[in-house]
Scaffold this active site. Structure first.
Site, PDB file in Angstrom:
ATOM      1  N   TYR A 118      -0.505   3.498  -5.787  1.00 40.39           N
ATOM      2  CA  TYR A 118      -1.869   3.762  -5.304  1.00 40.39           C
ATOM      3  C   TYR A 118      -1.974   5.223  -4.914  1.00 40.39           C
ATOM      4  O   TYR A 118      -1.074   5.796  -4.295  1.00 40.39           O
ATOM      5  CB  TYR A 118      -2.162   2.892  -4.072  1.00 40.39           C
ATOM      6  CG  TYR A 118      -3.506   3.212  -3.434  1.00 40.39           C
ATOM      7  CD1 TYR A 118      -4.648   2.526  -3.799  1.00 40.39           C
ATOM      8  CD2 TYR A 118      -3.616   4.240  -2.490  1.00 40.39           C
ATOM      9  CE1 TYR A 118      -5.872   2.829  -3.241  1.00 40.39           C
ATOM     10  CE2 TYR A 118      -4.841   4.560  -1.921  1.00 40.39           C
ATOM     11  CZ  TYR A 118      -5.967   3.849  -2.309  1.00 40.39           C
ATOM     12  OH  TYR A 118      -7.185   4.170  -1.760  1.00 40.39           O
ATOM     13  N   GLU A 138     -10.053   8.080  -6.383  1.00 40.63           N
ATOM     14  CA  GLU A 138      -9.099   6.981  -6.174  1.00 40.63           C
ATOM     15  C   GLU A 138      -8.554   6.520  -7.511  1.00 40.63           C
ATOM     16  O   GLU A 138      -9.319   6.259  -8.446  1.00 40.63           O
ATOM     17  CB  GLU A 138      -9.776   5.808  -5.446  1.00 40.63           C
ATOM     18  CG  GLU A 138      -8.803   4.705  -5.058  1.00 40.63           C
ATOM     19  CD  GLU A 138      -9.482   3.559  -4.305  1.00 40.63           C
ATOM     20  OE1 GLU A 138      -9.160   3.362  -3.127  1.00 40.63           O
ATOM     21  OE2 GLU A 138     -10.333   2.875  -4.895  1.00 40.63           O
TER      22      GLU A 138
END
Lengths: 375, 289
Positions: A99, A184
């Site tokens: 992530y 992101e």
């Protein structure tokens, strides 16, 4: 502005971030053998999260199968949002998922990088001690030692660490150069062949900086309702909510306080319209016309004039109401600069002003004691 | 005393010849502010309502020694104007009225100001007014303010006027009223403002006006518990705001369940702050505090 995944990935590629090679289609017929060279993922392009769970991501291995599944996804509404397009990408052989995100830490007033060795899941579910969290001084930018710290925290070494370091640098470049509020990459995929690439992409660009980004890829998305979009084009802050009382006030804080006052006495605000500071009655008329298009049952106008002159607002409101055959009842509370003149203008048009916000809220609710739609 | 503005304030107005700049330069002077100079590139050598106008801040500083700058420069040129004010020397406080400044620009402005020891107030704020010293650098309507010993710090403009109006008609005057701004990145936070007000001998009680988004109110609550002994009363706007919608201010947004009005009110109450449910309750709570 929230970007669809394919737009985010196009901007990622402009800054060198590797992504799967995808094709965007809007109809099943556009899918041919070049779109389906082998097993592929078909991904609904919507701005709302949770599309996987809603069936908005499916897999196919042939053109007929892909067309059939594409037709199904394109007919879907995901949490109320229609699917206008699909991104078709080769299915990845995933070894690991990481992530990565870059956003603003509002309390520190600095950009912050978040990274985790656990990817593909909601970042909120990752324990804080497993998160890499590091603020960046915008005056020195992202220095290489920070990517070394990131790799150390995530336990990445060798060729993987080198690729991740480069991608983090490129993601920071996207954040700064594209005026992003959020970058992101979740998941940041490591394939079984050891290649690191962006499996998904979320990108939010600062609306106030769009003037210096004329070259953004086009997208059709439903971030706003039609009326919200019309209001944005006119520079008016206008938000549609669940109830049926329309609120017009000046200033964001006062508009929110007006909604709260209505809610406290049992009302259901349906429109948030912040006039902002204006001394042009045409702007007021435009805002009021927009409000009328949303068909509220009652309109509550709450103005505290400072920069905005009360008589300007009154003239604009009276002009907008003139053209309407059966306007909804309008409750007015108007205070501040040129209040007396404003009350005169309103009285000539048959409108009286209450003195207090709470009194106006109560009157609006008395006229229409409805509850929220769907409640 | 008061905070940020007092009788020693020598105000510079950047963007003084524009529509807003002209109007508010006059309004600030009428309230009692000494407006020392204005800057508009290309208009140097002229005067604006008797105030000398310069092409650059450096020239204005050399001639008139301003110590506070008030910025009305349009959004896309605002960062340059702020850097110019910081670099000129002698300007301790830069008040940025301009709204819609790209937030990456705001980040750079705020970071550079911190490095150089200059205070920024705003952007996207109504400015600062110290009624107890009859000095104003901002756009708030002067007529609603009265001199007194209550300070107000707020993320919102007109909502502050609403509350100040209730205070003034109830005989509660103000020392300083400080608009922090509605953007996600601002130069002065509640915590910094609270530190200044705790130390200000002219301020007895403090009103904090917050709204949804971010954690500034929660952070302020933690700071109040530790460092503030003066009574604090609060009002929080946005109890009825839905998640994920920007409520007019760029910073007023609930994301992933964070930044709700309920969370803020709860944190403040835990810190011993009386939280008003409606704006008109603020004076009542102040009288009890």
């Amino acid at each position: 502005m929230k970007c669809l995944e394919y737009v985010a990935k196009e901007l990622f590629r402009r800054h060198g971030i590797p992504t799967p090679s995808g094709i965007v289609v809007t109809t099943p017929e556009q899918i041919d053998s070049t779109a389906v060279p082998g097993p592929v993922a078909l991904k609904a392009q919507v701005l709302i999260g949770g599309r996987g769970k809603a069936g908005g991501i499916q897999f196919a291995s042939s053109v007929p199968e892909a067309r059939q599944k594409a037709a199904a996804i394109l007919a879907m509404k995901i949490r109320g949002f229609p699917v206008h397009s699909l991104l078709i990408e080769p299915k990845l052989d995933i070894a690991r998922e990481l992530y990565l995100s870059i956003l603003i830490d509002r309390a520190a007033r600095l950009p912050v990088i978040l990274a985790s060795a656990a990817g593909g899941i909601e970042i909120e579910s990752v324990p804080e001690e497993q998160l890499f969290r590091r603020t960046i001084d915008p005056l020195i930018g992202l220095q290489p030692y920070i990517t070394r710290e990131l790799n150390a925290k995530l336990g990445l070494t060798g060729e993987t660490a080198t690729q991740v370091a480069t991608i983090v640098q490129q993601a920071y470049e996207v954040f700064v150069q594209e005026d992003a509020e959020l970058v992101e990459i979740n998941p940041l995929v490591i394939t079984t062949q050891g290649k690191v690439l962006a499996g998904d992409g979320k990108l939010v660009i600062d609306n106030d900086a769009l003037f210096r980004h004329k070259d953004l890829p086009e997208q059709k998305a439903d971030e706003f309702t039609d009326l919200e979009a019309e209001a944005r084009a006119k520079g008016i802050a206008f938000i549609q909510l669940e109830g049926d009382i329309g609120v017009i006030a000046n200033g964001a804080g006062l508009t929110m306080a007006t909604l709260d006052a209505l809610t406290l006495v049992g009302g259901a605000p349906g429109i948030f319209l912040d006039l902002g500071g204006t001394d042009d009655p045409r702007q007021v008329t435009g805002a009021f016309e927009l409000m009328l298009k949303a068909h509220p049952k009652v309109i509550f106008l709450n103005i505290f004039g400072g920069i905005t002159k009360c008589d300007t607002v009154a003239s604009g409101v009276v002009a907008a109401l003139k053209g309407i055959a059966a306007p909804p009842p309008v409750i007015v509370r108007i205070k501040g600069l040129n209040e007396v003149q404003a009350k005169g203008i309103l009285a000539d048009a048959g409108l009286t002003s209450v003195d207090y916000l709470e009194e106006g809220a109560q009157r609006a609710v008395d006229l229409h004691p409805g509850t929220a739609r769907g409640a | 005393m008061a905070i940020l503005l007092d009788l020693s304030t020598r105000l510079l107005i950047q963007g003084i010849t524009g529509h807003q700049g002209t109007f508010h330069a006059q309004a600030c002077r009428e309230f009692g502010t000494y407006v020392a100079a204005g800057v508009t590139p290309g208009k140097g050598g002229t005067t604006q309502g008797g105030v000398p106008v310069f092409d650059t801040v450096a020239q204005a500083v050399a001639a008139q020694r301003p110590n506070v700058s008030l910025i009305f420069v349009p959004a896309r040129f605002a960062m340059d104007a702020v850097f110019e004010a910081i670099d000129a020397g002698g300007i301790q406080t830069v008040i940025v009225i301009t709204e819609h400044i790209p937030f990456h620009d705001a980040l750079r402005m705020v970071t550079y100001a911190r490095l150089r020891g200059v205070r920024i107030v705003g952007p996207n704020c109504p400015g600062v007014i110290s009624p107890c010293q009859a000095v104003k650098a901002g756009i708030m309507p002067s007529s609603i303010f009265t001199a007194g010993d209550h300070a107000v710090i707020s993320r919102s403009g007109t909502l502050t006027y609403e509350i100040v109006h209730h205070m003034s008609v109830n005989g509660l005057g103000q020392s300083t009223v400080l608009g922090l701004g509605g953007d996600p990145v601002v130069g002065t936070t509640f915590i910094e403002a609270l530190a200044l007000l705790q130390a200000d001998p002219e301020t007895e009680k403090i009103v904090l006006v917050g709204e949804i988004g971010g954690s500034a109110e929660e952070d302020a609550a933690a700071y109040i518990t530790q460092h503030v002994t003066k009574p604090v009363v609060a009002y929080i706007a946005g109890h009825s705001a839905p998640e994920g919608k920007r409520m007019g201010h760029a910073g007023a947004i609930i994301t992933r369940g964070k930044g709700t009005a309920a969370s803020k009110a709860h944190a403040l109450e835990k810190a011993g702050v009386a939280v008003a449910k409606r704006p008109f309750e603020v004076p009542q709570l102040l009288k009890k505090a």
